[in-house]
Enzyme design. Structure first.
Site, PDB file in Angstrom:
ATOM      1  N   ASP A  38       0.850  -1.196   0.000  1.00 35.32           N
ATOM      2  CA  ASP A  38       0.000   0.000   0.000  1.00 35.32           C
ATOM      3  C   ASP A  38       0.886   1.246   0.000  1.00 35.32           C
ATOM      4  O   ASP A  38       1.685   1.443   0.922  1.00 35.32           O
ATOM      5  CB  ASP A  38      -0.898  -0.029   1.238  1.00 35.32           C
ATOM      6  CG  ASP A  38      -1.697   1.254   1.426  1.00 35.32           C
ATOM      7  OD1 ASP A  38      -1.915   1.963   0.423  1.00 35.32           O
ATOM      8  OD2 ASP A  38      -2.086   1.538   2.574  1.00 35.32           O
ATOM      9  N   ASN A  46      -0.431   4.575  -0.395  1.00 35.59           N
ATOM     10  CA  ASN A  46      -1.082   5.813   0.050  1.00 35.59           C
ATOM     11  C   ASN A  46      -1.680   5.746   1.447  1.00 35.59           C
ATOM     12  O   ASN A  46      -2.332   6.691   1.907  1.00 35.59           O
ATOM     13  CB  ASN A  46      -2.157   6.241  -0.959  1.00 35.59           C
ATOM     14  CG  ASN A  46      -3.287   5.228  -1.077  1.00 35.59           C
ATOM     15  OD1 ASN A  46      -3.343   4.252  -0.335  1.00 35.59           O
ATOM     16  ND2 ASN A  46      -4.181   5.458  -2.030  1.00 35.59           N
ATOM     17  N   ASP A 102      -4.116   3.867   2.779  1.00 36.03           N
ATOM     18  CA  ASP A 102      -5.534   3.597   3.019  1.00 36.03           C
ATOM     19  C   ASP A 102      -5.789   2.152   3.444  1.00 36.03           C
ATOM     20  O   ASP A 102      -6.943   1.754   3.625  1.00 36.03           O
ATOM     21  CB  ASP A 102      -6.367   3.949   1.786  1.00 36.03           C
ATOM     22  CG  ASP A 102      -6.076   3.060   0.582  1.00 36.03           C
ATOM     23  OD1 ASP A 102      -5.151   2.221   0.664  1.00 36.03           O
ATOM     24  OD2 ASP A 102      -6.765   3.215  -0.450  1.00 36.03           O
ATOM     25  N   ASP A 160      -1.934  -1.202  -3.761  1.00 32.92           N
ATOM     26  CA  ASP A 160      -2.273  -0.435  -4.958  1.00 32.92           C
ATOM     27  C   ASP A 160      -1.168  -0.521  -5.996  1.00 32.92           C
ATOM     28  O   ASP A 160      -0.115  -1.133  -5.776  1.00 32.92           O
ATOM     29  CB  ASP A 160      -2.568   1.018  -4.587  1.00 32.92           C
ATOM     30  CG  ASP A 160      -1.531   1.617  -3.648  1.00 32.92           C
ATOM     31  OD1 ASP A 160      -0.322   1.397  -3.874  1.00 32.92           O
ATOM     32  OD2 ASP A 160      -1.922   2.302  -2.677  1.00 32.92           O
ATOM     33  N   ASP A 181      -5.544 -10.498 -15.205  1.00 29.76           N
ATOM     34  CA  ASP A 181      -6.702 -11.353 -14.973  1.00 29.76           C
ATOM     35  C   ASP A 181      -7.895 -10.781 -15.724  1.00 29.76           C
ATOM     36  O   ASP A 181      -8.104  -9.561 -15.735  1.00 29.76           O
ATOM     37  CB  ASP A 181      -7.014 -11.419 -13.480  1.00 29.76           C
ATOM     38  CG  ASP A 181      -7.302 -12.828 -13.008  1.00 29.76           C
ATOM     39  OD1 ASP A 181      -7.927 -13.572 -13.790  1.00 29.76           O
ATOM     40  OD2 ASP A 181      -6.914 -13.183 -11.896  1.00 29.76           O
ATOM     41  N   ASP A 192     -10.635 -16.012 -16.180  1.00 30.80           N
ATOM     42  CA  ASP A 192     -11.193 -16.567 -14.962  1.00 30.80           C
ATOM     43  C   ASP A 192     -12.450 -17.383 -15.225  1.00 30.80           C
ATOM     44  O   ASP A 192     -13.358 -16.931 -15.925  1.00 30.80           O
ATOM     45  CB  ASP A 192     -11.520 -15.414 -13.993  1.00 30.80           C
ATOM     46  CG  ASP A 192     -12.129 -15.905 -12.713  1.00 30.80           C
ATOM     47  OD1 ASP A 192     -11.379 -16.469 -11.890  1.00 30.80           O
ATOM     48  OD2 ASP A 192     -13.352 -15.747 -12.530  1.00 30.80           O
ATOM     49  N   GLU A 214      -8.757 -20.522 -16.708  1.00 27.05           N
ATOM     50  CA  GLU A 214      -9.095 -21.329 -15.545  1.00 27.05           C
ATOM     51  C   GLU A 214     -10.080 -22.400 -15.956  1.00 27.05           C
ATOM     52  O   GLU A 214     -11.227 -22.125 -16.257  1.00 27.05           O
ATOM     53  CB  GLU A 214      -9.703 -20.451 -14.442  1.00 27.05           C
ATOM     54  CG  GLU A 214      -9.920 -21.212 -13.151  1.00 27.05           C
ATOM     55  CD  GLU A 214     -10.536 -20.348 -12.073  1.00 27.05           C
ATOM     56  OE1 GLU A 214     -10.309 -20.630 -10.897  1.00 27.05           O
ATOM     57  OE2 GLU A 214     -11.235 -19.386 -12.418  1.00 27.05           O
ATOM     58  N   HIS A 254      -4.185 -17.204  -5.193  1.00 27.72           N
ATOM     59  CA  HIS A 254      -5.068 -16.391  -4.358  1.00 27.72           C
ATOM     60  C   HIS A 254      -6.299 -17.146  -3.885  1.00 27.72           C
ATOM     61  O   HIS A 254      -7.001 -16.685  -2.975  1.00 27.72           O
ATOM     62  CB  HIS A 254      -5.503 -15.154  -5.138  1.00 27.72           C
ATOM     63  CG  HIS A 254      -6.376 -15.498  -6.312  1.00 27.72           C
ATOM     64  ND1 HIS A 254      -5.895 -16.137  -7.433  1.00 27.72           N
ATOM     65  CD2 HIS A 254      -7.698 -15.307  -6.541  1.00 27.72           C
ATOM     66  CE1 HIS A 254      -6.875 -16.328  -8.298  1.00 27.72           C
ATOM     67  NE2 HIS A 254      -7.986 -15.835  -7.775  1.00 27.72           N
ATOM     68  N   ASP A 255      -6.591 -18.290  -4.494  1.00 32.64           N
ATOM     69  CA  ASP A 255      -7.743 -19.094  -4.113  1.00 32.64           C
ATOM     70  C   ASP A 255      -7.368 -20.259  -3.209  1.00 32.64           C
ATOM     71  O   ASP A 255      -8.190 -21.139  -2.953  1.00 32.64           O
ATOM     72  CB  ASP A 255      -8.440 -19.645  -5.361  1.00 32.64           C
ATOM     73  CG  ASP A 255      -9.324 -18.620  -6.037  1.00 32.64           C
ATOM     74  OD1 ASP A 255      -9.802 -17.706  -5.350  1.00 32.64           O
ATOM     75  OD2 ASP A 255      -9.532 -18.729  -7.258  1.00 32.64           O
TER      76      ASP A 255
END
Length: 578
Positions: free
Chosen positions: A46, A48, A50, A54, A123, A225, A279, A346-347
């Site tokens: 990150d 910034n 928040d 990003d 993706d 995907d 996928e 990520h899954d």
């Protein structure tokens, strides 16, 4: 895109000319020699403050990525999205999610990557969109809307359609009633992810134009995907009772899927030097080959997801089964087509927590052993961000700490049906996708150096010892071992194209194999257990060169010319002499 317990994943590359199949597995291509590094942008860095990763954060770490030796980045969705499923519900395919930055940020990221010799695969979610996409807003506005057939609608005048299973819905009902037009729309995933109707040529044209838009920007490929679910029998016939227990048999590789792939190849992919990742490889070896056979002008590299689903619970898994699965898929693609190799994304929960041992005693050793496996198998390796550090599952105790939409909805579903909630909580500690989505651990400062604000999901408490800064200083760290093995793969093309041969097949603890070609022969020996293990590989190694070992003091003991005693989770790479 996947459920908590079921997933089907295939990696594919398109735009392959017709060739001699007997030579196909050794034909040299850049994408075969690539090492792909997957970045989950929300959790990477990150810039910034928040609390959300990003594009500027990724830009700030491009030199780190370059130092890994990887040459392709697969970036999870960064398009405009209301974030029902962390970007896999796209509301605008030609814009950037505000949390991630601007199009100027994207352009700077792409330029910075290319300057460092790194390619970008984006993706692409085109089985479904967000219900906040303008197409869907128009589609649900009227039965006569020109966008009506961009999605799958069933008019309630005919009664409710035959059941379809939704992977992410609280009630697992894939038909959502919409009172505005007195009709149901289809959503295989979340109710905020209506499925696109690929039978509509206008929709397909819109998608191809959007893909060209990104290709013209200079990206190097797409990961499609959930695409094996895109083609559907739009008569929606009745499925047998219990079909949802193996829904892929009914959902995958539907009517005209190959037509769509061939059309996509002709209209977009054949016009650019791009890599395409899809996928889903169907339900059989024939399905996989139908998508990857070169003369079909569809796909040219396949990934078998069967291997990554092997460890289904914390009690462990059979090493013999693991070897059988990966060896079988290698043999299926031995002379034509191409494989990809990965153990996490990520899954998935964290690689070392599922396939290795994340205890303090064995975390580093088992992480290095798994890295050795991924980087020495035949096929293109895909490696998930943070695994180079040996990051582990976080194992939240409270449901309030989880952020994964599919997990939260399943929790509600189990409550509604009176399920065993303790069993459910124990299961997600092991398998939930959030385990792999906690922020990347950069240093020992607050929030692991990921953000100066409040992170969108909690940081794993072990960041004070497991982080980039600490591992940079340790020559024997997981990070530096990863760099070493990637460099070996880049240097020795036998580890890319060489023939794979399994050794000591029935050994319940050791995975040993050779890679042979390019005038060389490599031996890889891996102990997948926390105990001392022995293997007789039938190959003399005393005079061979040890290229890599995951123990700081080098190789295991050799009792005779072919017998090796391995310490817990030991990994060895030898270059064999004649």
């Amino acid at each position: 895109m996947r459920t908590l317990f079921i997933a089907f994943f295939a990696i594919t590359l398109l735009n392959c000319p017709q060739k001699n199949y007997a030579q196909e597995s050794t034909d040299k291509k850049w994408w075969k020699e690539a090492v792909v590094y997957q970045i989950y942008p929300r959790s990477f860095k990150d810039a910034n403050g928040d609390g959300v990763g990003d594009l500027q954060g990724i830009i700030s770490k491009l030199d780190y990525i370059k130092s890994l030796g990887v040459n392709v980045i697969w970036l999870n969705p960064i398009y405009s999205s209301p974030n029902d499923d962390n970007g896999y519900d796209v509301s605008d395919y030609r814009n950037i999610m505000k949390e991630f930055g601007t199009m100027d940020d994207f352009n700077a990221l792409l330029k910075g990557m290319h300057q460092r010799g790194i390619k970008l695969v984006m993706d692409l979610v085109v089985n479904h969109s967000s219900d906040e996409h303008e197409w869907f807003k128009q589609s649900r506005s009227s039965r006569t809307s020109p966008y009506r057939d961009y999605y799958h609608w069933w008019n309630a005048d005919k009664g409710k359609p035959n059941p379809r299973y939704s992977l992410f819905d609280v009630n697992h009902d894939a038909w959502r009633y919409d009172s505005l037009t007195n009709a149901y729309y289809l959503h295989y995933f979340s109710r905020k992810q209506p499925d696109l109707n690929w039978e509509n040529p206008k929709l397909r044209s819109e998608i191809y134009d959007m893909m060209k838009y990104w290709c013209e920007k200079g990206i190097d490929g797409f990961r499609l995907d959930a695409f094996q679910f895109a083609a559907k029998d739009t008569t929606f016939p009745k499925f047998p009772d219990g079909y949802e227990k193996n829904f892929s048999l009914y959902y995958a590789v539907g009517p005209h899927l190959h037509d769509y792939l061939q059309e996509m190849n002709k209209e977009v992919l054949s016009k650019y030097d791009v890599m395409s990742v899809a996928e889903g490889a169907g339900n059989s070896y024939k399905d996989a080959h139908d998508m990857v056979d070169a003369d079909r002008n569809e796909l040219n590299m396949a990934y078998a997801f069967e291997g990554v689903d092997i460890p289904s619970n914390p009690k462990g898994y059979s090493v013999i089964h693991f070897k059988e699965v990966f060896s079988r898929w290698d043999s299926v693609f031995a002379t034509k087509g191409w494989l990809s190799i990965f153990l996490a994304n990520h899954d998935q929960a964290r690689m070392v927590s599922r396939f290795g041992n994340d205890s303090p005693q064995f975390r580093e050793l088992s992480s290095k052993m798994l890295t050795t496996f991924i980087m020495t198998m035949r096929g293109t390796p895909y490696y998930y961000n943070g695994d180079e550090l040996g990051m582990t599952n976080i194992r939240f105790d409270k449901i309030e700490d989880y952020r994964d939409m599919s997990t939260l909805n399943e929790y509600k579903h189990q409550q509604n049906i009176g399920g065993d909630m303790q069993k459910f909580m124990d299961g997600i500690k092991y398998a939930c996708r959030d385990n792999g989505r906690t922020p990347l651990q950069w240093d020992a400062t607050k929030n692991a150096g990921f953000t100066s604000g409040t992170p969108w999901i909690k940081v794993n408490p072990n960041y004070k010892t497991i982080n980039v800064a600490a591992e940079e200083k340790d020559q024997n760290s997981c990070l530096n071992y990863f760099r070493k093995v990637v460099a070996l793969r880049n240097q020795h093309k036998v580890l890319v194209y060489g023939k794979y041969t399994l050794l000591d097949k029935k050994n319940p603890n050791v995975y040993a194999y050779t890679r042979e070609g390019e005038g060389k022969k490599m031996l890889i020996v891996l102990n997948f257990t926390a105990n001392t293990a022995q293997t007789d590989i039938g190959i003399a190694i005393k005079n061979s060169k040890l290229l890599a070992a995951n123990y700081a003091d080098g190789a295991a003991s050799v009792n005779n010319s072919s017998n090796i005693v391995l310490r817990p989770y030991e990994a060895l790479i030898y270059e064999l002499n004649d």
